[in-house]
Write an enzyme that holds these catalytic residues in place. Structure first.
Site, PDB file in Angstrom:
ATOM      1  N   CYS A  89      45.321 -20.260 -10.483  1.00 11.05           N
ATOM      2  CA  CYS A  89      44.272 -20.807  -9.613  1.00 11.05           C
ATOM      3  C   CYS A  89      43.978 -22.268  -9.977  1.00 11.05           C
ATOM      4  CB  CYS A  89      43.039 -19.904  -9.701  1.00 11.05           C
ATOM      5  SG  CYS A  89      41.917 -20.111  -8.312  1.00 11.05           S
ATOM      6  N   HIS A 205      45.203 -13.986  -8.975  1.00 13.16           N
ATOM      7  CA  HIS A 205      44.725 -13.739 -10.343  1.00 13.16           C
ATOM      8  C   HIS A 205      45.289 -12.433 -10.901  1.00 13.16           C
ATOM      9  CE1 HIS A 205      41.537 -16.836 -10.739  1.00 13.16           C
ATOM     10  NE2 HIS A 205      41.534 -16.786  -9.420  1.00 13.16           N
ATOM     11  N   GLU A 207      45.263 -11.498 -13.942  1.00 16.13           N
ATOM     12  CA  GLU A 207      44.403 -11.013 -15.045  1.00 16.13           C
ATOM     13  C   GLU A 207      43.244 -10.170 -14.523  1.00 16.13           C
ATOM     14  OE1 GLU A 207      44.299 -13.917 -13.716  1.00 16.13           O
ATOM     15  OE2 GLU A 207      42.278 -14.763 -13.741  1.00 16.13           O
TER      16      GLU A 207
END
Lengths: 232, 86
Positions: A89, A205, A207
Site C-alpha cells: 500500500c 494487504h 498481512e
C-alpha cells in the site's frame, strides 16, 4: 528450516506495521524487528517490509516525503545488493517514489477511499508468490485512496514482457476486465515487481488475511513464499 | 546574499487522467451559459532561495523539482524566479 530475519520500517504515519510484525513473529514464528526511518539496516536482515499507512500525512504526493528520509538510500543499497523488499500500500507508493519500482499511483478513478475485499489473479513466478498456484485467484483486502497504477506505454509493455505484473484485480473466476478494476489501474495492476525480481510493491494487504479469525488466510502464502525463498 | 522568490506551477501531464478535474467539470455542468471545460487540477509551490545569482537559483530549482517537488512520470512544471523584494 532456518529463521528468516524480517524488518518492518516505520515512518511517522505508518500503519499495519504491527499487523506485519504479528504475522511474521507470532503466526509464522520467524524473526522480525521494527526499524525507525532514521536508523540503519542491520546486516542480518533478509527481507525489508515497508508497511501501509499515510507516511507524513501523504503530503505533496503519497510516499514522496518518506522517499527523502535517512533510511531511503539504505533501502536502495539493500535492494541493489539483492535483498528482498516488500512495499504494501503506502509502501508501494514509497517504492515508486524511490524509483525502485517504475510508474506511480494516482488517485482512485472514483476519488473515493476504497476499503473492501478484492479478488486478485496471481502470477506465481516470483520469490514472493511461489507458494501459490500460477493463475490462482485469491481474495485480499484493499484500503487506499491512491491505488490507481499508472506508467507510460513503454513501461507497461516492459512489465508485461518481463513478467513483472504479479497481482491483477480480477473477478472471482479470474477474468480480468473493467468491472473487476476497483481503482482505474492500467491493466488492472494491483502489484508489480522490479526486473531483478527482489522488490515487490502491492496495494492489497496480505498481512490482514493471515488468521482464520478473519475468515481469510489467503495472505499467508505470500509470507511463506519469501520464507521459502530465503531457505533455498 | 540575494534572496529570490520561486513560484512553481505543477500540472498533471496531458495523457494522465485527472479525476479531480473531471469531477469539477461534471459539477459545473449546470452553470447556465458558461461553457467551461478541460479542467485540470495541479498545485502551486512558493519558497525562497538565497544564492549569489539567478543562474545558480535556476539550476537549484530544477534540482529540487527532480529530487522531490515534481514526479515527472505524471507531472510537468513551470516556474518563475523573482527578487524577493518585488
Amino acid at each position: 528450516m532456518k529463521k528468516i530475519n524480517f524488518a518492518v520500517i516505520n515512518f511517522p504515519g505508518s500503519n499495519c506495521e504491527k499487523d506485519c510484525f504479528y504475522v511474521i513473529k507470532k503466526i509464522l514464528k520467524h524473526n522480525c524487528d521494527y526499524l525507525w526511518h532514521q536508523e540503519s539496516i542491520p546486516n542480518k536482515i533478509d527481507c525489508l517490509i515497508i508497511p501501509g499507512g499515510f507516511s507524513y500525512g501523504d503530503y505533496l504526493r503519497t510516499g514522496s516525503i518518506a522517499s527523502q528520509s535517512k533510511i531511503a538510500n539504505k533501502i536502495i543499497d539493500f535492494a541493489n545488493k539483492g535483498g528482498s523488499v516488500i512495499g504494501i500500500c503506502n509502501g508501494f507508493q514509497i517504492l515508486t517514489e524511490l524509483k525502485l519500482l517504475p510508474g506511480t499511483l494516482l488517485k482512485n478513478k472514483s476519488l473515493k477511499f476504497l476499503c473492501k475485499d478484492e479478488y486478485l489473479k496471481i502470477n506465481n513466478k516470483s520469490r514472493f508468490t511461489s507458494k501459490y498456484k500460477n493463475g490462482e485467484v485469491i481474495k485480499l483486502p484493499i484500503a487506499h485512496a491512491e491505488g490507481n497504477y499508472y506508467a507510460d506505454k513503454k513501461t507497461i509493455k516492459d512489465l508485461v514482457k518481463n513478467n513483472q505484473i504479479i497481482f491483477s484485480y480480477s473477478r472471482e473466476d479470474g477474468k480480468i476486465d473493467e468491472i473487476s478494476n476497483p481503482n482505474g489501474s492500467i491493466m488492472n495492476i494491483a502489484g508489480i515487481m522490479n526486473k531483478k525480481g527482489n522488490v515487490i510493491g502491492m496495494m492489497p494487504h496480505p498481512e490482514r488475511a493471515c488468521e482464520s479469525i478473519f475468515n481469510n488466510t489467503m495472505g499467508l502464502n505470500f509470507f511463506k513464499s519469501i520464507i521459502h525463498f530465503h531457505n533455498i | 546574499m540575494p534572496r529570490y522568490k520561486i513560484i512553481i506551477d505543477i500540472m498533471p501531464l496531458k495523457n494522465v487522467l485527472d479525476p479531480q478535474g473531471e469531477a469539477i467539470e461534471i459539477s459545473l455542468k449546470n452553470s447556465g451559459n458558461i461553457k467551461a471545460s478541460n479542467f485540470r487540477v495541479g498545485k502551486k509551490i512558493n519558497f525562497i532561495i538565497s544564492a549569489p545569482n539567478k543562474k545558480i537559483v535556476d539550476s537549484q530549482v530544477q534540482e529540487l523539482c527532480k529530487k522531490l517537488l515534481v514526479n515527472e512520470v505524471i507531472e510537468k512544471y513551470e516556474y518563475i524566479i523573482q527578487d524577493e523584494k518585488n
